[in-house]
Design a protein around this motif. Structure first.
Motif, mmCIF file in Angstrom:
data_model
loop_
_atom_site.group_PDB
_atom_site.id
_atom_site.type_symbol
_atom_site.label_atom_id
_atom_site.label_comp_id
_atom_site.label_asym_id
_atom_site.label_seq_id
_atom_site.Cartn_x
_atom_site.Cartn_y
_atom_site.Cartn_z
ATOM 1 N N ASP A 11 0.831 -1.207 0.000
ATOM 2 C CA ASP A 11 0.000 0.000 0.000
ATOM 3 C C ASP A 11 0.864 1.254 0.000
ATOM 4 O O ASP A 11 0.610 2.202 -0.750
ATOM 5 C CB ASP A 11 -0.924 0.014 1.223
ATOM 6 C CG ASP A 11 -2.076 -0.971 1.109
ATOM 7 O OD1 ASP A 11 -2.369 -1.426 -0.017
ATOM 8 O OD2 ASP A 11 -2.672 -1.287 2.155
ATOM 9 N N ARG A 15 -0.397 1.066 -3.823
ATOM 10 C CA ARG A 15 -1.845 1.180 -3.856
ATOM 11 C C ARG A 15 -2.392 2.449 -3.213
ATOM 12 O O ARG A 15 -3.362 3.016 -3.699
ATOM 13 C CB ARG A 15 -2.480 -0.064 -3.231
ATOM 14 C CG ARG A 15 -2.202 -1.326 -4.049
ATOM 15 C CD ARG A 15 -2.961 -2.527 -3.544
ATOM 16 N NE ARG A 15 -2.464 -3.004 -2.267
ATOM 17 C CZ ARG A 15 -2.045 -4.245 -2.043
ATOM 18 N NH1 ARG A 15 -2.068 -5.146 -3.014
ATOM 19 N NH2 ARG A 15 -1.627 -4.600 -0.847
ATOM 20 N N SER A 16 -1.778 2.887 -2.137
ATOM 21 C CA SER A 16 -2.251 4.090 -1.449
ATOM 22 C C SER A 16 -1.393 5.312 -1.761
ATOM 23 O O SER A 16 -1.744 6.427 -1.378
ATOM 24 C CB SER A 16 -2.279 3.861 0.069
ATOM 25 O OG SER A 16 -3.154 2.801 0.390
#
Length: 196
Positions: A11, A15-16
């Motif tokens: 993440d 992804r983040s």
């Protein structure tokens, strides 16, 4: 399926992670920049060529030298970044190959063709720029990469010898979520990939 790194790390790296447009007023230290470089330098490049060169602007004076070369829409987010990396590439990278690729003493001669050397420098310098951003994210910093600037002007100001060329800029610091745009969609696997 197990991952070599956990979901939290994925993440943080992908992804983040977001491209930042606004920054918190928190400093980036020289020690942080050393930590970024110490990680990113291990990423692979052709013949271990490592053509990327970085000028990292921390002082107000160095940032002001960059200001005239920025596209108007990029001035605010660039000038307010705690640090700005000019990610560039060295057209004469091959001179270091005897040290960096010692098991092939003739590697320095693989890049005598200037066009081939320039393509190799640009490709691998771009890869190293991506490694730089992943390394910054991995130590808890955010990035704001951009290409909206006058390369020729930046090259004249920061690389006057003419053998190093700017590629892109990257703001580094702690992003302010208030400056984020809505997350844009990404292509699906089937739209971007084909298994043959």
């Amino acid at each position: 399926m197990t991952h070599a790194i956990n979901d939290e790390a994925l993440d943080i790296l992908f992804r983040s992670a977001r491209s930042q447009n606004k920054w918190q007023n928190k400093p980036v230290t020289p020690q942080m920049l050393l930590a970024i470089y110490d990680l990113m330098r291990w990423g692979p490049t052709t013949a271990n060529s490592q053509p990327a060169r970085f000028q990292i602007l921390l002082s107000k004076e160095s940032k002001e030298r960059l200001r005239p070369h920025l596209d108007p829409g990029n001035v605010e987010k660039t000038m307010t970044a705690p640090a700005i990396a000019i990610i560039a590439y060295d057209l004469k990278f091959a001179r270091h190959l005897p040290k960096q690729f010692p098991h092939q003493p003739d590697a320095i001669h693989w890049f005598v063709d200037e066009a081939h050397a320039a393509r190799t420098a640009f490709r691998n310098g771009t890869l190293q720029g991506a490694y730089f951003m992943l390394a910054a994210r991995s130590i808890g910093l955010d990035c704001g990469p951009m290409s909206g600037f006058n390369n020729a002007g930046v090259d004249k100001e920061f690389f006057p010898e003419g053998t190093i060329k700017s590629n892109f800029l990257c703001g580094i610091g702690y992003g302010d979520p208030a400056g984020l745009f809505p997350r844009h969609p990404r292509l699906s696997f089937d739209e971007a990939c084909k298994i043959l």
